[in-house]
Design a protein around this motif. Sequence first.
Motif, PDB file in Angstrom:
ATOM      1  N   SER A  50      42.248  56.950  52.521  1.00 44.12           N
ATOM      2  CA  SER A  50      42.560  57.198  53.921  1.00 44.12           C
ATOM      3  C   SER A  50      41.267  57.321  54.717  1.00 44.12           C
ATOM      4  O   SER A  50      40.179  57.521  54.159  1.00 44.12           O
ATOM      5  CB  SER A  50      43.370  58.486  54.062  1.00 44.12           C
ATOM      6  OG  SER A  50      42.567  59.610  53.732  1.00 44.12           O
ATOM      7  N   TYR A 109      47.550  61.521  52.356  1.00 48.36           N
ATOM      8  CA  TYR A 109      47.728  60.758  51.120  1.00 48.36           C
ATOM      9  C   TYR A 109      47.755  61.664  49.889  1.00 48.36           C
ATOM     10  O   TYR A 109      48.341  61.313  48.873  1.00 48.36           O
ATOM     11  CB  TYR A 109      46.649  59.676  51.008  1.00 48.36           C
ATOM     12  CG  TYR A 109      46.967  58.484  51.888  1.00 48.36           C
ATOM     13  CD1 TYR A 109      47.521  57.329  51.359  1.00 48.36           C
ATOM     14  CD2 TYR A 109      46.747  58.529  53.260  1.00 48.36           C
ATOM     15  CE1 TYR A 109      47.835  56.247  52.166  1.00 48.36           C
ATOM     16  CE2 TYR A 109      47.060  57.458  54.082  1.00 48.36           C
ATOM     17  CZ  TYR A 109      47.609  56.321  53.528  1.00 48.36           C
ATOM     18  OH  TYR A 109      47.933  55.260  54.332  1.00 48.36           O
ATOM     19  N   VAL A 145      50.601  54.725  45.850  1.00 46.82           N
ATOM     20  CA  VAL A 145      50.039  53.728  46.764  1.00 46.82           C
ATOM     21  C   VAL A 145      49.405  52.599  45.963  1.00 46.82           C
ATOM     22  O   VAL A 145      48.611  52.836  45.049  1.00 46.82           O
ATOM     23  CB  VAL A 145      49.003  54.391  47.691  1.00 46.82           C
ATOM     24  CG1 VAL A 145      48.258  53.335  48.486  1.00 46.82           C
ATOM     25  CG2 VAL A 145      49.694  55.379  48.624  1.00 46.82           C
ATOM     26  N   THR A 177      50.822  50.646  54.518  1.00 45.22           N
ATOM     27  CA  THR A 177      50.531  50.957  53.121  1.00 45.22           C
ATOM     28  C   THR A 177      51.820  50.896  52.304  1.00 45.22           C
ATOM     29  O   THR A 177      52.847  51.453  52.714  1.00 45.22           O
ATOM     30  CB  THR A 177      49.900  52.354  53.001  1.00 45.22           C
ATOM     31  OG1 THR A 177      48.703  52.393  53.794  1.00 45.22           O
ATOM     32  CG2 THR A 177      49.549  52.675  51.557  1.00 45.22           C
TER      33      THR A 177
END
Length: 248
Positions: A83, A164, A174, A209
């Motif tokens: 991030s 995140y 992710v 994402t």
Amino acid sequence: MSSTPRYRAIADDLTQKIKSGHYRAGEALPAQRELSASYGVTMMTLRQALQVLSGEGLIVQRAGRGTYVTQASAEYPLDTLRSLGDDLRRQGYPLRTEVLSAAIRQAPRSLTRLLDDAPSDRRAFRLARVRHLLGRPAVHQISWIVEPYASAIKGIDFTETPLYTALADVGARVHRATERVRPALLTALVAVRLQHPAGSPVFVSERATYDDQGALVVMDHATILGEWMEIRAERKATDLSLHWVSQR
């Protein structure tokens, strides 16, 4: 005994002091004789350290006037899945997150377009925040998080917990992201949030994402003050694709 050369250790220490705000942009560093005495080194060793900082764009040396700290310019790398906040922390910048709002809301059209067969009344978690660098607002960011993660993270304090990190804690894996970064001018609404004149140059980042199953997890929209950030990419044969598009 450390194998790090003395000048390099001094350069690292001065870098940390600049990034932490101990020495601020536009401020003069102490005189070279004062610095060399405080570090217990010769003038030659100190000047080697200052050359490192000058090469990294952290200081500028003005003949007859002294050595001055330049405007901070954090890197925004394009070749990671970290991030923005994580990237800034890794570079040593003290980062404070101000949460403007955090609530489940009706998803905007820009989000539903990324979702397969999304109903018009689809809802998602909207997280709006301002990132403060060196005590000044520098980034305005709005993140939309879809279900099943939206409900799982809506009660988290995002002034302390990175988004995140929170997603990983609730099982989001992710896997990839697409991102478009373009130059723009600061809008009046965001100018108020960033305490900066409307019309100033900014970067706008739009990022989607996805998890390891190809499902969308987060859609981010960030406005970054142009004077605070420089975008860098390591070009390799297969790892990164940059597309140049005319804005006219």
